[in-house]
Design a protein around this motif. Structure first.
Motif, short mmCIF file in Angstrom:
data_model
loop_
_atom_site.label_atom_id
_atom_site.label_comp_id
_atom_site.label_asym_id
_atom_site.label_seq_id
_atom_site.Cartn_x
_atom_site.Cartn_y
_atom_site.Cartn_z
N ASP A 273 2.74 -23.21 -14.40
CA ASP A 273 2.21 -22.40 -14.96
C ASP A 273 2.60 -21.51 -13.42
N GLY A 275 5.97 -18.45 -11.94
CA GLY A 275 6.77 -18.13 -12.12
C GLY A 275 8.30 -18.06 -11.69
N THR A 325 14.91 -21.78 -21.93
CA THR A 325 14.50 -21.14 -23.42
C THR A 325 12.68 -22.48 -22.80
N VAL A 328 10.33 -20.64 -20.24
CA VAL A 328 9.74 -19.30 -20.75
C VAL A 328 8.27 -19.95 -22.04
N LEU A 329 8.62 -21.02 -22.88
CA LEU A 329 7.81 -21.25 -23.44
C LEU A 329 6.33 -21.71 -22.89
N VAL A 331 5.57 -21.91 -19.68
CA VAL A 331 4.71 -20.43 -19.10
C VAL A 331 4.30 -19.48 -19.91
N ARG A 332 4.54 -19.28 -20.92
CA ARG A 332 3.60 -18.44 -22.25
C ARG A 332 2.27 -19.55 -22.58
N LEU A 333 3.09 -21.03 -22.22
CA LEU A 333 1.69 -21.68 -23.11
C LEU A 333 0.60 -21.77 -22.19
N HIS A 335 -0.58 -19.27 -19.88
CA HIS A 335 -0.62 -19.05 -18.96
C HIS A 335 -2.02 -17.87 -19.18
N GLN A 337 -5.08 -16.08 -20.34
CA GLN A 337 -5.17 -14.88 -21.17
C GLN A 337 -6.83 -14.86 -21.75
N GLN A 340 -7.45 -15.72 -25.50
CA GLN A 340 -6.41 -17.07 -26.60
C GLN A 340 -7.43 -17.60 -27.17
N TRP A 446 -5.48 -25.07 -22.45
CA TRP A 446 -4.11 -24.91 -22.83
C TRP A 446 -2.87 -25.38 -21.81
#
Length: 482
Positions: A273, A275, A325, A328-329, A331-333, A335, A337, A340, A446
């Motif tokens: 989680d 960057g 990749t 990135v997925l 971290v996007r998952l 993150h 928000q 969500q 998540w």
């Protein structure tokens, strides 16, 4: 008296003739060449010699040329142009029936060196010649009293060779040198070996083995072939088998790539989680790209194939891209928000139940990781502690008690306008906090899914890298032993 006088006159005539003949014989070797045995022998051999005619008395008899080859050095292996440059010691010998003499007539001289241009030489060439090498000029040959001619000379051979670089840098190359008379058939010139094939194969006495290539052995085969099924030609083929020394390429090519791949695997231990993982993997990918640019000049290049090590570098680059990749997925998952949606039930069932059992991950361990997340606050209340341990029933109970408290106040003091305003503000704050708590719980779910998927993908990635490395290591070790 008449008889004695006649006999005396005859003796005088004979002595005069002998003196005249001896003077005539020595007349050709007067001055500084008088009584020079080698000069007399050279004149004897060159008198009436025809170098344009094959040196046999019976034209039906073929001339057998014995040849020998010793590899001195491997100068260059050009994979792009498929050319091999070697330095060899070449020897050939044959019988010249017109260059024989009796050693007793020439002070027991049994061999002499004469210019190569003055005698007949067989037209034996190397079929694979593609360029004239820088060979030293040897203008003489040795001739024995039996007519044996020995022509020994060093040759820089630039030949075409089919080079297979697929196993680079553990490749073994086999190049052939085919000696053949360009014009004469076996009826005129035949070829044989001076030594046995075993002696030729194991002879490394003159080879300089300090370079990149190592001489394994030299195989020799004799063959007769025909172009029109009428005239047959003889050829002697030497197969020069060499092997590349891989230490330089292992240290400068393979080890840096292995180190970068190990650092990519270590990068999975960074929190998903954050960057920092993405930045770290992007840096590795850029570093590997620069590494490939540097080593591109070192790899051999041909128009017909690519070495396996080039495929290895490309696959390693692809693995780094896949790793980036995946990061990135994840971290996007995970993150956080506010918009969500909740985790679907089938995802919870597959990831939080099945995958955790498959990967031997305990829920308590995952929840403890979640409680240490950098993006999530630490809750000290009892009702929120239960939420961290993946139990939401107590949270719902606390919300119901808050609703009951608000209803009790509203029914008790509903007549006061001030209390009505306070209750409205409290209700608004309570709804905001409920939405905030709900978004935090969704983010936790998540994050929990992201951690489990991260562990799953990391193990799959690790198994893929290990299987790939073991396969390549096994192939290279097998090729090196063979």
């Amino acid at each position: 008296m008449k008889c004695s006088a006649l006999w005396t006159a005859l003796c005088v005539c004979m002595c005069g003739a002998v003196v005249t003949c001896s003077v005539k014989k020595l007349g050709n070797n007067t001055g500084r060449f008088a009584n020079a045995t080698l000069v007399r022998l050279n004149e004897f051999l060159s008198a009436g010699y025809k170098k344009g005619v094959r040196p046999v008395r019976d034209w039906r008899q073929s001339t057998t040329v014995a040849i020998d080859l010793m590899v001195y050095a491997i100068l260059n292996v050009d994979e792009k142009n498929q050319v091999l440059t070697t330095y060899v010691w070449y020897r050939q010998q044959w019988i010249d029936e017109f260059l024989a003499w009796d050693p007793e007539e020439f002070d027991d001289v049994k061999q002499i060196s004469i210019p190569t241009a003055n005698i007949w030489v067989p037209d034996i060439l190397i079929n694979e010649f593609v360029d004239v090498g820088k060979s030293p000029e040897i203008p003489y040959v040795y001739v024995g009293h039996t007519g044996l001619v020995r022509n020994y000379k060093p040759i820089q051979v630039v030949t075409a060779c089919s080079l297979n670089i697929y196993n680079f840098p553990y490749d073994v190359q086999k190049c052939s040198l085919t000696f053949q008379s360009w014009l004469h058939t076996t009826k005129d010139i035949n070829i044989t070996l001076m030594r046995t094939p075993e002696e030729v194969m194991n002879d490394k006495s003159v080879f300089m083995n300090q370079g990149e290539w190592e001489l394994l052995h030299v195989l020799s085969t004799y063959k007769e072939f025909s172009i029109d099924n009428d005239d047959y030609y003889a050829e002697m083929k030497f197969h020069v088998v060499i092997r590349r020394r891989p230490l330089f390429y292992t240290v400068n090519l393979l080890l840096p790539s292995v180190f970068l791949m190990v650092m990519d695997i270590v990068g999975f231990y960074l929190p998903p989680d954050s960057g920092e993982r993405v930045s770290f993997k992007i840096t590795l990918l850029l570093g590997y790209s620069v590494f490939l640019i540097i080593v591109s000049d070192t790899l051999p290049a041909t128009a017909i194939g690519t070495p396996l090590i080039g495929v290895y570098f490309v696959v390693c680059m692809a693995l780094l891209v896949i790793s980036l990749t995946e990061s990135v997925l994840i971290v996007r998952l995970v993150h956080k928000q506010d918009l969500q949606s909740r985790v679907p039930q089938w995802v919870k069932h597959l990831v939080l139940e099945k995958a955790t059992v498959l990967l031997c991950i305990r829920n308590k361990k995952v929840c403890s990781i979640l409680s240490q997340g950098s993006d999530l606050p630490l809750y000290k209340e009892n009702n929120m502690n239960t939420a961290v341990h993946c139990n939401h029933h107590s949270c719902e109970g606390s919300r119901d008690s808050g609703r009951n408290l608000g209803l009790g106040l509203s029914t008790r003091d509903s007549g006061s306008p001030m209390m009505d305003g306070i209750l409205r503000e409290i209700t608004t704050i309570r709804q905001f906090l409920e939405k905030k708590d709900e978004s935090r719980e969704i983010a936790k779910e998540w994050l929990q899914v992201g951690y489990v998927l991260d562990v799953l993908l990391f193990r799959v990635y690790l198994l893929t890298v290990l299987a790939y490395s073991i396969t390549l290591g096994t192939l290279w070790s097998v090729w090196q032993n063979v």
